[in-house]
Structures are given as structure tokens and as C-alpha cells.
Design an enzyme around this catalytic site. Sequence first.
Site, mmCIF file in Angstrom:
data_model
loop_
_atom_site.group_PDB
_atom_site.id
_atom_site.type_symbol
_atom_site.label_atom_id
_atom_site.label_comp_id
_atom_site.label_asym_id
_atom_site.label_seq_id
_atom_site.Cartn_x
_atom_site.Cartn_y
_atom_site.Cartn_z
ATOM 1 N N ARG A 1 4.376 -18.938 -24.533
ATOM 2 C CA ARG A 1 5.367 -19.455 -25.500
ATOM 3 C C ARG A 1 6.235 -18.320 -26.057
ATOM 4 O O ARG A 1 6.614 -18.323 -27.215
ATOM 5 C CB ARG A 1 4.677 -20.164 -26.678
ATOM 6 N N SER B 1 4.062 -28.974 -30.578
ATOM 7 C CA SER B 1 3.072 -28.075 -31.199
ATOM 8 C C SER B 1 3.747 -27.211 -32.257
ATOM 9 O O SER B 1 4.724 -26.523 -31.955
ATOM 10 C CB SER B 1 2.469 -27.147 -30.148
ATOM 11 N N GLU C 1 5.046 -21.848 -33.912
ATOM 12 C CA GLU C 1 5.619 -21.860 -32.570
ATOM 13 C C GLU C 1 7.140 -22.103 -32.555
ATOM 14 O O GLU C 1 7.871 -21.362 -31.914
ATOM 15 C CB GLU C 1 4.867 -22.894 -31.722
#
Length: 346
Positions: free
Chosen positions: A165, A243, A339
Amino acid sequence: MSFEVEKTVSLRNYNALALDATAEYFCRLCSLDDVHQALAFARANKLTITALGGGSNVVLKNTLHGLVALVELRGIRHRCVGDDVYVTIGAGEDWSSLVALSLRNHWYGLENLALIPGSVGAAPIQNIGAYGVELCDFFVSLQAIHTATGERREMDAKDCEFGYRESIFKRRERNNYLITEVCIKLSTQPNNRWQYPALRDALEAKLGDASAAQITPQLIAKTVADIRRAKLPDPARLPNAGSFFKNPLLDEQQLARLMVDEPQIPVYPAYNNLSKVPAAWLIERCGLRGYRAGEVGVHERQALVLINYGSGSAAQLLALCEHIQSAVEQRFGVCLEVEPRIYGSF
Ligand code: EPU
């Protein structure tokens, strides 16, 4: 449509969390000519540029100063070299539609990444990933324009510094480039990857005993889509950004400490002797799955997803985020990293 800059525009319809942020200036980029006009406008008025794709991985605070540019660059072309298919996609194309198109054309590789919301141009920024596959597995290069200088640059996977990520666009070059086009390499030969536990279990439930011979890329894509629909809320109905936290990477000592309290926690080996553990598990063990604080809350089926129930604000959402981070930190000594990217100011 001719290029136009508007003043004081609500971004509520341009972010998956449906946060009511305001752009000081706003424009749409439908062509490279629009990009250059936007750059010229920003330079002339001494404004920063914030590129916005599908808005599915951002938290927007009340005001975004400068020029917010909605990237709507379209177009998909391909070139076959033996079994390889090089697909070049405009940054404004929808990721999920690209996956569907690639499967219709029997270009394989993207099936595990089915139904991920967002635009193609945003995909390299966080190196989107799901069910054992990441964008960087297919990535060839991208075209980007440096917003301050207007310089055009081609970047390969090494230049993008992909991680879990992560990419250079979230770190050193944060907000410095506008991605216009992405090139990926797919194949006319299936290379099915279905060993990710949740995917394997779902395939076994469908097929009886998942044997490689019965598994097709189409079945993988359909199964991934089914799992996502069952677990992850549709942003159109329950605004969310997927997320909200990364799964933490722990070293051996941290993992050993955690395993004392949580011997059952799933552990996925990562790089550099680190282990990835599910943040959702930790949040759930703090009793926060389904927790609601006014107009924002933690999704009841996936503790990693924060929800805006309607009129929630970025301030409320970020307060909830801090509440979760400190609960997990206090109980497990593990730090949860946010995130999505956070833009703007209060
Ligand atoms: N779990 C819980 N409670 C929950 C949800 C999950 O304890 O409420 C535990 C389960 O034990 C499960 C484990 O967490 O075994 C992992 O759950 P899941 O397979 O749903 O994946 P995740 O780690 O929560 C990651 C990605 C998702 C991606 C899935 C599937 C990150 C930050 N998230 O979630 O990506 O779809 O794996 O590969 O890595 C996104 O980035 O927006 C996203 C949705």
C-alpha cells in the site's frame, strides 16, 4: 467540453466517504490540453494542484486550498507481444471496469483485483492489492506530469518504489505528480492465483474441493467479487474508503509479544523477516467492530472499514480514527497507520 475553472465547489460527490469538503478552485481534466491549461492556471495564480481520481481512498478535511483537478483522462489501447498483452489506460478510467474488460478480452492477471473501487490513475499511488495480488505484479510504467514544472516523465516500477500500500507518490513525491496514463502487462495465458486463504475457502465452498483444473480466471473474479460484496460496504450506500488502516508489519519481538495475548491471530509472512497481522482482528479484539460514534462508525462486518452514516464530518471521522489507534496501541502496543491519504485543512 471546454476547459473551465470553477470557484468554491463542493467535493461531496467526488469522495467515497461523502465528506462535505470545499475546493477553493475546481476543474476537470479530460485531455492533456486540459492538464496543461490547469497547470498554467495554477502557476499564474500561485495555486497548488491536488489531483483527484475516483475519491475512493481519500479523507477530505473541510477546505482544499488551491486547484482540485478531477482526472477524467480516458482511453484504453493494447499491444500483443506473443502471449503478453501490454495495456495502456487513461488515468481517469474506472479500475473495476478495466478488470471486467480485460476478462472479456481474455487478457488475464487482474482477476483477484476485481471490484476494487477507484480510478486507474490512483491504483499505483497505493499499489492496490487484494487476495494475494498487487498492481505492481503487472505494472510496466506510467506517464506523469510534474505539477510545478509541467515536465512529463515516464516512470517504471523501480521509479515508483512500490511497497505494501505504498509508492513514491505517498512519500517523497507526495502531491508532486499528476498521473495521466498507466501501462500494465497481462497475458492471454491464465496464471490463476487462488491460495489466499479467504479466496481458497470460498472457491472450495463453491466447487466442493477446489481443484486447479476447475478454476478459471472468470471464476476467481466472480468469487472475489462475491467476497467483497459480502464483506465490504458499497460506498454508494454506506460511504467509506475501504480499509482505513494498513495491516501492521511486526518484527519478531513485536510478533512474539502479540502472540502471548492473541495466539490465534492470522500471521502472513512479509518481507525483511517482518510479519503482517490483520488490523481488523486487533480492532475487533478491542471491542470496536460495529462501534458507532454519532454519524461515523466502524463497519459491523469488517472492522478495518470506517463508515460515514450520512452527515459525518472529517473531524468526527479522524477523532474516531484516533480513538481506534489509541485503543489498539494501549492494548497491544501496535501502532496502526492510516491507509487513505488525508487532504485539506479545517
Ligand atoms: N478479521 C477480523 N475482523 C474483521 C475482519 C477481518 O478479525 O472485522 C480478520 C480475519 O481473521 C481475517 C483477517 O482479519 O482472516 C483478514 O481479513 P480480510 O481477508 O478481510 O483482509 P484484511 O486484511 O482485513 C486486506 C486489504 C483489503 C483486501 C483484503 C483481501 C489492507 C489494508 N486491506 O484486508 O484491501 O481487500 O485484504 O486481500 O491490506 C483496501 O485496501 O481498501 C482493501 C479493502
